[in-house]
Design an enzyme around this catalytic site. Structure first.
Site, mmCIF file in Angstrom:
data_model
loop_
_atom_site.group_PDB
_atom_site.id
_atom_site.type_symbol
_atom_site.label_atom_id
_atom_site.label_comp_id
_atom_site.label_asym_id
_atom_site.label_seq_id
_atom_site.Cartn_x
_atom_site.Cartn_y
_atom_site.Cartn_z
ATOM 1 N N HIS A 77 1.547 5.391 -1.516
ATOM 2 C CA HIS A 77 1.038 6.602 -2.336
ATOM 3 C C HIS A 77 2.508 7.232 -2.872
ATOM 4 O O HIS A 77 3.466 7.689 -2.091
ATOM 5 C CB HIS A 77 0.534 7.530 -1.310
ATOM 6 C CG HIS A 77 -0.692 7.090 -0.710
ATOM 7 N ND1 HIS A 77 -1.981 7.103 -1.370
ATOM 8 C CD2 HIS A 77 -0.878 6.346 0.093
ATOM 9 C CE1 HIS A 77 -2.855 6.569 -0.666
ATOM 10 N NE2 HIS A 77 -2.308 6.130 0.348
ATOM 11 N N LEU A 78 2.490 7.239 -3.960
ATOM 12 C CA LEU A 78 3.740 7.775 -4.904
ATOM 13 C C LEU A 78 3.370 9.328 -5.485
ATOM 14 O O LEU A 78 4.621 9.700 -5.681
ATOM 15 C CB LEU A 78 4.336 6.856 -5.952
ATOM 16 C CG LEU A 78 5.203 5.863 -5.702
ATOM 17 C CD1 LEU A 78 5.399 4.945 -6.710
ATOM 18 C CD2 LEU A 78 6.245 5.879 -4.517
ATOM 19 N N ARG A 79 2.254 9.635 -5.528
ATOM 20 C CA ARG A 79 1.884 10.917 -6.148
ATOM 21 C C ARG A 79 2.521 11.103 -7.563
ATOM 22 O O ARG A 79 2.795 9.980 -8.189
ATOM 23 C CB ARG A 79 2.511 11.985 -5.243
ATOM 24 C CG ARG A 79 2.278 12.080 -3.871
ATOM 25 C CD ARG A 79 0.965 11.597 -3.217
ATOM 26 N NE ARG A 79 0.932 11.984 -1.788
ATOM 27 C CZ ARG A 79 -0.348 11.540 -1.039
ATOM 28 N NH1 ARG A 79 -1.324 10.820 -1.895
ATOM 29 N NH2 ARG A 79 -0.344 11.820 0.127
ATOM 30 N N LYS A 120 -9.485 0.090 -6.102
ATOM 31 C CA LYS A 120 -9.605 0.494 -4.336
ATOM 32 C C LYS A 120 -10.875 1.208 -4.138
ATOM 33 O O LYS A 120 -11.418 2.115 -5.007
ATOM 34 C CB LYS A 120 -8.527 1.562 -4.419
ATOM 35 C CG LYS A 120 -8.398 2.334 -3.113
ATOM 36 C CD LYS A 120 -7.675 1.417 -1.903
ATOM 37 C CE LYS A 120 -7.804 2.021 -0.676
ATOM 38 N NZ LYS A 120 -6.633 3.003 -0.353
ATOM 39 N N HIS A 145 -4.827 -0.969 5.803
ATOM 40 C CA HIS A 145 -4.212 -0.328 6.861
ATOM 41 C C HIS A 145 -4.918 -0.520 8.360
ATOM 42 O O HIS A 145 -5.597 0.347 8.860
ATOM 43 C CB HIS A 145 -3.924 1.268 6.624
ATOM 44 C CG HIS A 145 -5.012 1.844 6.173
ATOM 45 N ND1 HIS A 145 -6.329 1.828 6.190
ATOM 46 C CD2 HIS A 145 -4.884 2.501 4.767
ATOM 47 C CE1 HIS A 145 -6.839 2.532 5.509
ATOM 48 N NE2 HIS A 145 -6.081 2.989 4.462
ATOM 49 N N ASP A 196 1.462 2.295 3.563
ATOM 50 C CA ASP A 196 0.369 3.339 3.579
ATOM 51 C C ASP A 196 1.269 4.849 3.732
ATOM 52 O O ASP A 196 0.927 5.920 4.170
ATOM 53 C CB ASP A 196 -0.642 3.706 4.496
ATOM 54 C CG ASP A 196 -1.805 4.691 3.931
ATOM 55 O OD1 ASP A 196 -1.630 5.228 3.048
ATOM 56 O OD2 ASP A 196 -2.496 5.062 4.842
ATOM 57 N N HIS A 222 0.869 -1.206 0.084
ATOM 58 C CA HIS A 222 -0.112 0.063 0.068
ATOM 59 C C HIS A 222 1.063 1.261 -0.208
ATOM 60 O O HIS A 222 1.616 1.467 1.126
ATOM 61 C CB HIS A 222 -0.988 -0.070 1.135
ATOM 62 C CG HIS A 222 -2.018 1.272 1.355
ATOM 63 N ND1 HIS A 222 -3.167 1.072 1.645
ATOM 64 C CD2 HIS A 222 -1.553 2.533 1.061
ATOM 65 C CE1 HIS A 222 -3.854 2.365 1.621
ATOM 66 N NE2 HIS A 222 -2.957 3.061 1.414
ATOM 67 N N ALA A 237 -3.574 14.663 5.899
ATOM 68 C CA ALA A 237 -3.475 13.452 6.578
ATOM 69 C C ALA A 237 -2.512 12.479 5.622
ATOM 70 O O ALA A 237 -2.874 12.493 4.616
ATOM 71 C CB ALA A 237 -4.811 12.571 6.867
ATOM 72 N N HIS A 284 3.213 14.357 1.862
ATOM 73 C CA HIS A 284 2.420 15.686 1.599
ATOM 74 C C HIS A 284 3.629 16.659 1.944
ATOM 75 O O HIS A 284 4.281 16.737 2.791
ATOM 76 C CB HIS A 284 1.289 15.961 2.749
ATOM 77 C CG HIS A 284 0.233 15.024 2.605
ATOM 78 N ND1 HIS A 284 -0.887 15.266 1.473
ATOM 79 C CD2 HIS A 284 -0.186 13.893 3.216
ATOM 80 C CE1 HIS A 284 -1.755 14.477 1.603
ATOM 81 N NE2 HIS A 284 -1.372 13.349 2.665
ATOM 82 N N HIS A 314 -10.692 1.258 2.048
ATOM 83 C CA HIS A 314 -10.495 2.143 3.064
ATOM 84 C C HIS A 314 -11.527 1.930 3.758
ATOM 85 O O HIS A 314 -12.638 2.512 3.680
ATOM 86 C CB HIS A 314 -10.047 3.429 2.425
ATOM 87 C CG HIS A 314 -9.794 4.391 3.357
ATOM 88 N ND1 HIS A 314 -8.356 5.011 3.674
ATOM 89 C CD2 HIS A 314 -10.525 4.584 4.850
ATOM 90 C CE1 HIS A 314 -8.431 5.828 4.653
ATOM 91 N NE2 HIS A 314 -9.588 5.560 5.483
ATOM 92 N N ASN A 350 -5.400 7.473 -5.816
ATOM 93 C CA ASN A 350 -6.365 8.697 -5.111
ATOM 94 C C ASN A 350 -5.476 10.061 -5.602
ATOM 95 O O ASN A 350 -5.034 10.855 -4.932
ATOM 96 C CB ASN A 350 -6.128 8.330 -3.952
ATOM 97 C CG ASN A 350 -5.266 8.464 -2.968
ATOM 98 O OD1 ASN A 350 -4.184 8.090 -3.384
ATOM 99 N ND2 ASN A 350 -5.067 9.245 -1.837
HETATM 100 C C1 NCD Z 1 -3.483 8.957 2.181
HETATM 101 C C2 NCD Z 1 -2.928 10.212 1.346
HETATM 102 O O1 NCD Z 1 -2.499 10.934 1.788
HETATM 103 O O2 NCD Z 1 -3.232 9.932 0.152
HETATM 104 N N1 NCD Z 1 -3.492 9.631 3.723
HETATM 105 C C3 NCD Z 1 -3.601 8.939 4.813
HETATM 106 O O3 NCD Z 1 -3.816 9.576 5.801
HETATM 107 N N2 NCD Z 1 -3.366 7.716 4.675
HETATM 108 C C4 NCD Z 1 -4.783 8.365 1.848
HETATM 109 C C5 NCD Z 1 -5.181 7.169 2.751
HETATM 110 O O4 NCD Z 1 -4.756 6.250 2.326
HETATM 111 O O5 NCD Z 1 -6.242 7.119 3.519
HETATM 112 ZN ZN ZN Z 2 -3.195 5.011 1.778
#
Ligand code: NCD
Ligand code: ZN
Length: 328
Positions: free
Chosen positions: A14-16, A94, A165, A237, A12, A251, A241, A131, A40
């Site tokens: 997030h690479l943006r 997802k 998560h 996860d 899991h 978050a 940011h 999620h 996302n």
């Molecule tokens: C994730 C994100 O920033 O994309 N944020 C997080 O708090 N985990 C999104 C997610 O997995 O809920």
């Molecule tokens: Zn996530």
């Protein structure tokens, strides 16, 4: 002291996109052989054209490093034909409840409406990543979602459902009850509690969804991971940011830089256990065919970078007991 991990996978991640992707990617690509890449983005990755472009952007930024992005699609009302086309190129789809976390405005408000899509996914053997949070009181959101997991698990017995998560005692127990329920566990929910976020000075770098929970929840999660439950897998996860957004309340914990060093600390000698959690369970459960990659962990102190691009990592500036060979 050192040991080697075989083909670690982050289930899991997030690479943006754009500059942020360029800044953070190497931390995952150095430590992992593969990662399940979350969809996302804005707009979400919800068609194959967008998915292929996103995958290409990741591959182009790898700079020779061996790393397989396992792509995911954002849930919407896909047709049979769309999913047939997608099947060979995606790991899962997802589900985000609407508005529950970063960039989930296009998420789901009624689960039942998506039953026809789940039926197709079940038939085509495409896993569903979830999620699992309601929009209730923040500490109760995950446990309140448990009945929905049960409803899905019973209604679609052949659909592989990944509870992403997990952070509560209730879901750590639920994963045992249904053979089609799987779970990912993050580093931060395994090691920290709400006290780390808000017990002393507020530390926004611990703020994420689902929010960190109680010492009891953490202890139950630790037990589940230590015993090596076959359907429980590591998913960081890691969710970077930039500092400016973080201070506005975004978050997400950027844990990619410290993932393996902290897991080595947690497993402390039980390297077989770590191997199961970080790779073997995932490969077996989902029949993942990923080129092998060896990653060596050394017991040599390592200082976590203070900043990566414009993102503050988890435990920035702290000295850890383990490091990954080739980093720092
Ligand atoms: C994730 C994100 O920033 O994309 N944020 C997080 O708090 N985990 C999104 C997610 O997995 O809920
Ligand atoms: Zn996530």
């Amino acid at each position: 002291m050192s040991f080697k991990l075989d083909t670690p996978i982050d289930m899991h991640l997030h690479l943006r996109e754009g500059k942020l992707l360029k800044d953070v990617l190497q931390w995952s690509a150095e430590q992992f052989a593969a990662g399940v890449i979350m969809p996302n983005l804005v707009p979400p990755v919800d068609n194959m054209d967008r998915l292929r472009k996103y995958r290409k952007e990741i591959l182009e930024n790898l700079k020779e490093k061996q790393f397989t992005p396992l792509m995911t699609l954002f849930l919407r009302h896909y047709s049979y034909r769309e999913l047939e086309e997608a099947k060979g190129e995606i790991f899962s789809i997802k589900l985000y409840p609407k508005g529950i976390t970063t960039n989930s405005e296009k998420g789901v408000s009624s689960i039942e409406e998506f039953y026809p899509v789940f039926e197709i996914m079940e038939e085509l053997e495409i896993p569903l990543s979830v999620h699992g949070e309601t929009n209730g009181f923040v500490l109760d959101r995950e446990r309140e979602f448990a009945p929905i997991y049960i409803q899905l698990a019973e209604r679609f017995p052949k659909l592989k459902i990944i509870m992403e998560h997990i952070s509560t005692k209730e879901l750590a127990e639920l994963v045992r009850d249904y053979p089609n329920l799987y779970a990912t566990v993050t580093l931060h929910h395994l090691l920290f509690t709400l006290d780390d976020l808000a017990g002393g000075r507020l530390n926004p770098h611990f703020f994420c969804k689902p929010i960190l929970k109680t010492p009891v929840d953490r202890a139950v999660l630790q037990r589940l991971v230590r015993e090596g439950h076959p359907r429980v897998m590591f998913g960081s996860d890691s969710a970077p940011h930039i500092l400016r957004d973080k201070l506005k309340g975004a978050a997400g914990v950027f844990s990619a830089p410290v993932a393996l060093p902290l897991l080595a600390h947690f497993f402390d000698g039980d390297w077989k256990g770590l191997q199961r959690f970080i790779s073997d369970n995932a490969r077996r459960n989902f029949n993942l065919q990923i080129p092998e990659k060896e990653v060596e962990i050394l017991e040599i102190p390592w200082e976590v970078p203070h900043i990566v691009g414009e993102v503050i990592p988890l435990l920035a500036g702290e000295r850890l007991r383990f490091r990954v060979r080739g980093i720092g």
